[in-house]
Design an enzyme around this catalytic site. Sequence first.
Site, short mmCIF file in Angstrom:
data_model
loop_
_atom_site.label_atom_id
_atom_site.label_comp_id
_atom_site.label_asym_id
_atom_site.label_seq_id
_atom_site.Cartn_x
_atom_site.Cartn_y
_atom_site.Cartn_z
N ASP A 167 0.85 -1.18 0.00
CA ASP A 167 0.00 0.00 0.00
C ASP A 167 0.90 1.24 0.00
O ASP A 167 2.12 1.16 0.15
CB ASP A 167 -0.95 -0.04 1.21
CG ASP A 167 -2.22 0.74 0.96
OD1 ASP A 167 -3.24 0.44 1.57
OD2 ASP A 167 -2.17 1.68 0.13
N GLU A 180 -10.92 6.57 3.80
CA GLU A 180 -9.92 6.04 4.74
C GLU A 180 -10.09 6.63 6.14
O GLU A 180 -11.21 6.84 6.60
CB GLU A 180 -8.52 6.27 4.17
CG GLU A 180 -8.34 5.59 2.79
CD GLU A 180 -6.91 5.52 2.35
OE1 GLU A 180 -6.65 5.82 1.16
OE2 GLU A 180 -6.04 5.15 3.15
C1 GLC Z 1 -4.46 4.11 -0.30
C2 GLC Z 1 -5.32 2.92 0.05
C3 GLC Z 1 -5.35 1.86 -1.01
C4 GLC Z 1 -5.13 2.48 -2.39
C5 GLC Z 1 -3.74 3.07 -2.41
C6 GLC Z 1 -3.47 3.81 -3.74
O1 GLC Z 1 -3.84 4.62 0.85
O2 GLC Z 1 -5.10 2.29 1.30
O3 GLC Z 1 -6.62 1.20 -0.91
O4 GLC Z 1 -5.25 1.49 -3.40
O5 GLC Z 1 -3.49 3.95 -1.33
O6 GLC Z 1 -4.28 4.95 -3.83
#
Ligand code: GLC
Length: 633
Positions: A327, A524
């Site tokens: 992530d 988030e």
């Molecule tokens: C974010 C998320 C993830 C996402 C990634 C790219 O923080 O946790 O779900 O795919 O970053 O945006």
Amino acid sequence: MNARLSSPPRAALMLSVALAGIAAASCTPGSQIGSTAQNAGPARAGGAGAFAPYDAQARRLLAQMTLAEKIGQMTQADHEFIKDPADVQRYFLGSVLSGGSSDPASGNNPRDWEGMYTNYQRIAVGTRLKIPLLYGVDAVHGHNNVLGAVVFPHNIGLGATRNPQLVQRIGQITADEVRATGPNWAFAPCICVPRDERWGRTYEGFSEDPQLVSTLGEAAVRGLQGRSLNDPLTVLASSKHFAGDGATSMGTGGPDKRFLDQGDARMDEATLRRIHIFPYKAAVDAGVGSIMPSYNSWNGVKVSGIRYLLTDVLKGELGFGGFLISDYRAVDQIDPDYKTAIEKSINAGMDMVMVPDRYPEFIRLLTELVNENRVPMSRIDDAVVRILRVKIAMGLMDPSWTPQPDAAARSRFGSAEHRAVARQAVRESMVLLKNDRGALPIRSGLRRIHVAGRSADNLGFQTGGWTVDWQGKSGEVMPGGTTVLAAIRKAAGSGTQVTFAQNGTGAAGADLGVVVIGEPPYAEGQGDRADLSLDPADAASVAAMKAAGIPVVVVLISGRPMILGPVLEQADALVAAWLPGTEGDGVADVLFGAYKPTGKLSYSWPASMAQIPINVGDADYRPLFPFGFGLTY
Ligand code: GLC
């Protein structure tokens, strides 16, 4: 302990399977998705076999690669931090992403995206080995970054449909619209199993029930990846976030450890397997090409650095043959020393790192780690072979490969055909929670319908987070969308006057009041809440409408169940519409009775904050509305 993956509690399993049967049966037949006609076709080989056919070619390519080229393939940079696109060649980058707000400099229309994507690919294939990029976007409910895209209900609404065929079709359309603009990778589906509605990512989950998540997560993978990954109209999927992202304890996450997001999932291995690892088996068996390990910890240790989970369980026991993508800056959280963090994560089994900004430093440090024998070359080779197998499976190494989007796909972007499927998804996602005195469906021939509420005429509230911007935003976010108010005006017809006052004033004398309330967009951890009570402005607009002495229909546009308070009593009818996306007409279809409500709760609905967390299967289970609840006409 190495307990095999076990299925979830039998009661929940029976209930959700039964409900799936009901919903499937109640899916409107004929042209509606769910009759499977649209989705017939052989399932792709999954599991360890999924990418084995490409192994030999990947190893031949690996044998030609320098260490710099290998580490470059393991590096993903975000477009917004690439100051010079030539860095793709300079560092042999294997992948670029556009995060939630990382749009082309020229604009945010499909052609802007196509130009950005083809430019990066032209540079990438200018390298010695001509290996094209994987370009990733968070297409989590349609191609939601791009203006004019069809935005589908978020997963919480799709969970209420209990319709895997529909979810698969949505994946197919999402892939079609993504490829129409270039990118070839969607960081979706999220197959988290949210167990505490106070978490800001609850709406990204299909359900609190692992079986339902598993069924719909598999369908989403099959829709996104299609029958063959080298089909130019499919994308690489990324089941996320492995594992326990929806299981964190309140007060262990967030920037000041007051909330949930990215916190600590405290449980024994058997529970982690039964609830949170369980959906990954179906994803792997469906042939998902990438999996994204999570930010959260398991019993105090960051999952993105746990070799037992990433390598022994996921790659070994479950036979995952694709690659692991970290992530966003998740590796950084594993250790205060970035070099040590990289060492721990790569050795645990991470294959590609979403850096996403300091990629020159990442590459330098990983190169040092290999030269110092702290990361064995065998681990680098395993990671690169996994990435190359997927790229080969996607046809990126075929002589005929081109970055140019399919012309037909361009013409389908935002099309009426796609919107019709989204409208069906909205209809089937709606859950009727209360309907006294026959308030619904709205009768024809009314003189006046008065509409109120902050969410009635706000497309940004309707689409929620991950729409145009990472956090979403209020207002006219997406051209081509229809607000609930606009949909009510259309459905009511010319003979019925539809008036609107956000605060509910002016209702006296109307035949019916419709109040559309809920949550502003968030994503988030910014959506973590200690209190899920309705906003006072929303409660006030319902009260104002009720005070007019007319029947009141309340429509809730939210990313999760909310504490209803007096609104439950004041409403004659109450509908949960979740985050329906651009096709507000689907809400009116149900309110006016063109279609019956068939949605079933995929989350337990708490009566009070004191009950949270509350999940189906709990010993003392007394929710306001239980998992699987939903009325119809
Ligand atoms: C974010 C998320 C993830 C996402 C990634 C790219 O923080 O946790 O779900 O795919 O970053 O945006």
